[in-house]
Scaffold this motif. Structure first.
Motif, PDB file in Angstrom:
ATOM      1  N   SER A  61      39.752  36.592  46.621  1.00 54.44           N
ATOM      2  CA  SER A  61      39.451  35.415  45.802  1.00 54.44           C
ATOM      3  C   SER A  61      37.911  35.665  45.701  1.00 54.44           C
ATOM      4  CB  SER A  61      39.561  34.089  46.365  1.00 54.44           C
ATOM      5  OG  SER A  61      39.107  32.924  45.605  1.00 54.44           O
ATOM      6  N   ARG A  62      37.321  35.814  44.244  1.00 54.17           N
ATOM      7  CA  ARG A  62      35.893  35.805  43.951  1.00 54.17           C
ATOM      8  C   ARG A  62      35.328  34.552  44.343  1.00 54.17           C
ATOM      9  NH1 ARG A  62      34.609  40.854  42.138  1.00 54.17           N
ATOM     10  NH2 ARG A  62      36.206  42.173  41.439  1.00 54.17           N
ATOM     11  N   GLN A 110      42.145  29.103  37.070  1.00 57.96           N
ATOM     12  CA  GLN A 110      41.787  29.772  38.149  1.00 57.96           C
ATOM     13  C   GLN A 110      41.617  31.378  37.599  1.00 57.96           C
ATOM     14  OE1 GLN A 110      44.457  29.561  41.541  1.00 57.96           O
ATOM     15  NE2 GLN A 110      43.002  30.873  42.632  1.00 57.96           N
ATOM     16  N   GLU A 154      37.964  33.131  38.109  1.00 64.51           N
ATOM     17  CA  GLU A 154      37.929  34.300  38.862  1.00 64.51           C
ATOM     18  C   GLU A 154      37.243  35.333  37.962  1.00 64.51           C
ATOM     19  OE1 GLU A 154      39.049  35.367  41.996  1.00 64.51           O
ATOM     20  OE2 GLU A 154      39.079  33.092  42.477  1.00 64.51           O
ATOM     21  N   LYS A 173      33.442  37.726  38.195  1.00 63.88           N
ATOM     22  CA  LYS A 173      33.603  39.004  38.327  1.00 63.88           C
ATOM     23  C   LYS A 173      32.382  39.495  37.855  1.00 63.88           C
ATOM     24  CE  LYS A 173      36.268  43.291  37.283  1.00 63.88           C
ATOM     25  NZ  LYS A 173      37.442  43.804  36.757  1.00 63.88           N
TER      26      LYS A 173
END
Length: 301
Positions: free
Chosen positions: A266-267, A19, A23, A27
């Motif tokens: 959370s992206r 995760q 993520e 970004k």
């Protein structure tokens, strides 16, 4: 028992690491990331090229070719098709700019090369229309394409954000069954072809215009436009008989949610929200028409 605990601990660490890696991938880069930028350029070029080839082989091949010609279709479908061009150009431009932002491309180049993606692609499609006997190059479509791109670029230049977002909603109607060849046969075809069930929205974020207010940052006010009673572009003869149409313009006022402004760390969720932010969230709505006056919808799609 200890083995099970170790397995569970290992699994949790693995999921957490995966995760975290995902993520990090989502970004946006703080500076130009050449590998990301090159991947974006190759992916967009390939997808656009394959789509145009597919259209040529699967769509235009069914109709005779012709010399390049223009077509004036500005009075058709109560201009719903033109709003479709505005919407598509805006959304493709938004995606184009966003993926370049993810690649760390500077803002100026995002607007020049990213936000014009929709206009460039739709121009290529319009040129293909111009060489088809069934269709034709439409200056009205080109103006609509430019309007969609201009709406995105203009807001970025003026406010450095999208305070007014173009959105779409759809509900099935009785008209598709009467002319499935024109309006679609089944939900997915009707979603794209039945203008009677489509509504295009200008969804304005309240807080972005009143920065010091206590309005929720995700709350929008939306103005919509739709049409009803359309079985053809204009009144036309089908099977040697005139189609009876009671065509009306519909205007709507409703609330909406800007999913991109919902706060989350959370992206992944941000990406999901951004993808679905093209759809108008169902809310009660007021409908205004010149024939039926004002009508309240408990929930409008």
């Amino acid at each position: 028992m200890r083995k099970k605990i170790c397995y569970i601990a290992f699994l949790l660490v693995s999921v957490s690491f995966s995760q975290s890696t995902f993520e990090s991938f989502l970004k946006p880069s703080d500076s130009l990331n050449l590998s990301r930028r090159n991947a974006v350029v190759i992916a967009e070029s390939s997808l656009a090229g394959l789509t145009l080839i597919g259209l040529d082989r699967l769509w235009y091949a069914d109709y005779p070719r012709s010399k390049f010609h223009t077509l004036n279709d500005n009075n058709e479908w109560l201009q719903m098709d033109k709003l479709g061009h505005v919407f598509t150009s805006y959304q493709l431009g938004r995606v184009g700019a966003n993926v370049l932002n993810w690649s760390g491309v500077r803002k100026k180049d995002q607007l020049i090369y990213g936000s014009t993606l929709g206009f460039t692609f739709l121009t290529a499609v319009e040129v293909m229309d111009g060489f088809s006997e069934e269709w034709g190059f439409s200056w009205g479509d080109m103006i609509a394409n430019a309007t969609g791109t201009g709406l995105y670029v203009g807001q970025e230049l003026l406010w450095q954000e999208q305070r007014i977002v173009l959105k779409y909603s759809f509900h099935q109607t009785k008209y598709a069954a009467q002319r499935p060849d024109k309006l679609g046969d089944g939900f997915f075809e009707e979603f794209l072809k039945d203008y009677n069930g489509q509504t295009y929205w200008l969804s304005a974020n309240v807080h972005s215009f009143f920065k010091d207010s206590n309005f929720p940052k995700w709350l929008n006010v939306a103005i919509g436009y739709g049409g009803d009673g359309m079985l053809s572009g204009e009144n036309e003869s089908v099977n040697n008989s005139m189609i009876s149409q009671n065509r009306i313009r519909q205007f709507y006022l409703s609330l909406d949610v800007d999913l991109s402004r919902i706060k989350t760390n959370s992206r992944f969720l941000r990406t999901i929200f951004d993808v679905f932010n093209v759809i108008k969230v169902p809310f009660p709505a007021l409908e205004f028409t010149d024939k039926n006056g004002i009508k309240l919808h408990g929930i409008y799609f």
